[in-house]
Design a protein around this motif. Structure first.
Motif, mmCIF file in Angstrom:
data_model
loop_
_atom_site.group_PDB
_atom_site.id
_atom_site.type_symbol
_atom_site.label_atom_id
_atom_site.label_comp_id
_atom_site.label_asym_id
_atom_site.label_seq_id
_atom_site.Cartn_x
_atom_site.Cartn_y
_atom_site.Cartn_z
ATOM 1 N N ILE A 12 -13.497 -2.477 -89.906
ATOM 2 C CA ILE A 12 -14.203 -3.473 -89.091
ATOM 3 C C ILE A 12 -15.552 -3.796 -89.725
ATOM 4 O O ILE A 12 -15.942 -4.964 -89.833
ATOM 5 N N LYS A 13 -16.257 -2.759 -90.191
ATOM 6 C CA LYS A 13 -17.541 -2.983 -90.845
ATOM 7 C C LYS A 13 -17.359 -3.800 -92.113
ATOM 8 O O LYS A 13 -18.112 -4.750 -92.365
ATOM 9 N N LYS A 16 -16.786 -7.418 -91.274
ATOM 10 C CA LYS A 16 -18.029 -8.091 -90.870
ATOM 11 C C LYS A 16 -18.900 -8.386 -92.090
ATOM 12 O O LYS A 16 -19.516 -9.448 -92.179
ATOM 13 N N ASP A 17 -18.949 -7.434 -93.029
ATOM 14 C CA ASP A 17 -19.718 -7.651 -94.255
ATOM 15 C C ASP A 17 -19.147 -8.825 -95.048
ATOM 16 O O ASP A 17 -19.892 -9.660 -95.561
ATOM 17 N N GLN A 19 -17.408 -11.318 -93.903
ATOM 18 C CA GLN A 19 -17.681 -12.552 -93.163
ATOM 19 C C GLN A 19 -19.114 -13.027 -93.424
ATOM 20 O O GLN A 19 -19.357 -14.210 -93.675
ATOM 21 N N LYS A 20 -20.061 -12.102 -93.406
ATOM 22 C CA LYS A 20 -21.460 -12.436 -93.670
ATOM 23 C C LYS A 20 -21.621 -12.945 -95.105
ATOM 24 O O LYS A 20 -22.289 -13.959 -95.346
#
Length: 105
Positions: A12-13, A16-17, A19-20
């Motif tokens: 999940i992390k 998110k990374d 995506q950023k």
């Protein structure tokens, strides 16, 4: 039952990374320009990394060439291919080669 929750949290992390980083890449590519020119340098096309045509320069000597449309189209496609290739390369770097399927790059 749920497997390793630590691994799931890491995934999940990482998502998110990514995506950023993708948002930052999209902005960077929009500011980056790619150009291509016809074999004789009489047509030059510049596109941005977000696939927008920025400029088309045509030498006056070929303004009445009956193949001008084809020359412009071919040159534009070459510039767009360069932009797409750069985007794909940067995506590969960012994702470590992970296939994110369905992305238009």
């Amino acid at each position: 039952m749920f497997g390793n929750l630590g691994e799931m949290a890491n995934l999940i992390k990482k998502a998110k990374d990514i995506q950023k980083n993708m948002a930052a890449l999209k902005e960077e590519m929009a500011r980056t320009e790619f150009s291509a020119s016809s074999a004789d340098q009489e047509v030059v096309v510049v596109v941005s990394g977000d696939f927008q045509v920025k400029s088309v320069k045509i030498a006056p000597s070929i303004a009445n060439n009956e193949n001008l449309g084809n020359i412009i189209m071919s040159t534009t496609n070459s510039a767009l291919i360069a932009a797409k290739s750069a985007m794909q390369s940067k995506m590969q770097e960012m994702t470590g080669g992970m296939n994110l399927g369905g992305l238009p790059f």
